[in-house]
Design a protein around this motif. Structure first.
Motif, mmCIF file in Angstrom:
data_model
loop_
_atom_site.group_PDB
_atom_site.id
_atom_site.type_symbol
_atom_site.label_atom_id
_atom_site.label_comp_id
_atom_site.label_asym_id
_atom_site.label_seq_id
_atom_site.Cartn_x
_atom_site.Cartn_y
_atom_site.Cartn_z
ATOM 1 N N SER A 1 25.524 2.603 40.827
ATOM 2 C CA SER A 1 26.337 2.371 39.792
ATOM 3 C C SER A 1 27.821 2.583 40.285
ATOM 4 O O SER A 1 28.083 3.077 41.568
ATOM 5 C CB SER A 1 26.216 3.359 38.522
ATOM 6 O OG SER A 1 26.324 4.684 39.033
ATOM 7 N N GLU A 2 28.632 2.208 39.370
ATOM 8 C CA GLU A 2 29.951 2.274 39.574
ATOM 9 C C GLU A 2 30.588 3.631 39.723
ATOM 10 O O GLU A 2 31.150 4.052 40.550
ATOM 11 C CB GLU A 2 30.842 1.449 38.445
ATOM 12 C CG GLU A 2 32.418 1.412 38.966
ATOM 13 C CD GLU A 2 32.933 0.494 39.870
ATOM 14 O OE1 GLU A 2 33.820 0.747 40.467
ATOM 15 O OE2 GLU A 2 32.048 -0.572 39.791
ATOM 16 N N GLU A 3 29.961 4.403 38.892
ATOM 17 C CA GLU A 3 30.098 5.721 38.984
ATOM 18 C C GLU A 3 29.767 6.583 40.181
ATOM 19 O O GLU A 3 30.275 7.254 40.881
ATOM 20 C CB GLU A 3 29.405 6.758 37.861
ATOM 21 C CG GLU A 3 30.053 6.334 36.435
ATOM 22 C CD GLU A 3 29.659 5.008 35.883
ATOM 23 O OE1 GLU A 3 28.625 4.536 36.378
ATOM 24 O OE2 GLU A 3 30.321 4.081 35.138
ATOM 25 N N GLU A 4 28.580 6.259 40.556
ATOM 26 C CA GLU A 4 27.824 6.657 41.950
ATOM 27 C C GLU A 4 28.709 6.160 43.036
ATOM 28 O O GLU A 4 29.132 6.936 44.100
ATOM 29 C CB GLU A 4 26.502 6.198 42.230
ATOM 30 C CG GLU A 4 25.902 6.722 43.473
ATOM 31 C CD GLU A 4 25.668 8.415 43.521
ATOM 32 O OE1 GLU A 4 25.603 8.687 44.515
ATOM 33 O OE2 GLU A 4 25.993 9.087 42.440
#
Length: 87
Positions: free
Chosen positions: A56-59
């Motif tokens: 994900s973008e957060e990861e």
């Protein structure tokens, strides 16, 4: 200390040798960990994972921050040459 000191410390020679080996392994591990070329390669791999939708973008942002911190620390340490070679 001289010869007498060396004779008295002889029983501790294996321990001193082991400590030296541990220090050498640790120094090499740190050199590789902070090698700018290795960090940049990990950043490229991370970007590929993001583009492939595997993370994900957060990861991505979290891992990118860690890698950029390593790159910054590398610059502070003056570690490596940045081209993946030792010297």
């Amino acid at each position: 200390m001289g010869l007498i000191g060396e004779v008295l410390l002889l029983p501790f020679a294996p321990v001193r040798g082991s400590l030296w080996a541990v220090r050498q392994v640790l120094a090499e591990a740190e050199r590789q960990y902070y090698d700018p070329a290795a960090v940049r390669a990990e950043l490229a791999r991370l970007e590929q994972l993001l583009e492939a939708g595997e993370i994900s973008e957060e990861e991505f942002d979290r891992q990118e921050d860690v890698l950029l911190d390593r790159l910054e620390e590398s610059a502070r340490r003056g570690a490596g040459t940045g081209n993946g070679t030792t010297g």
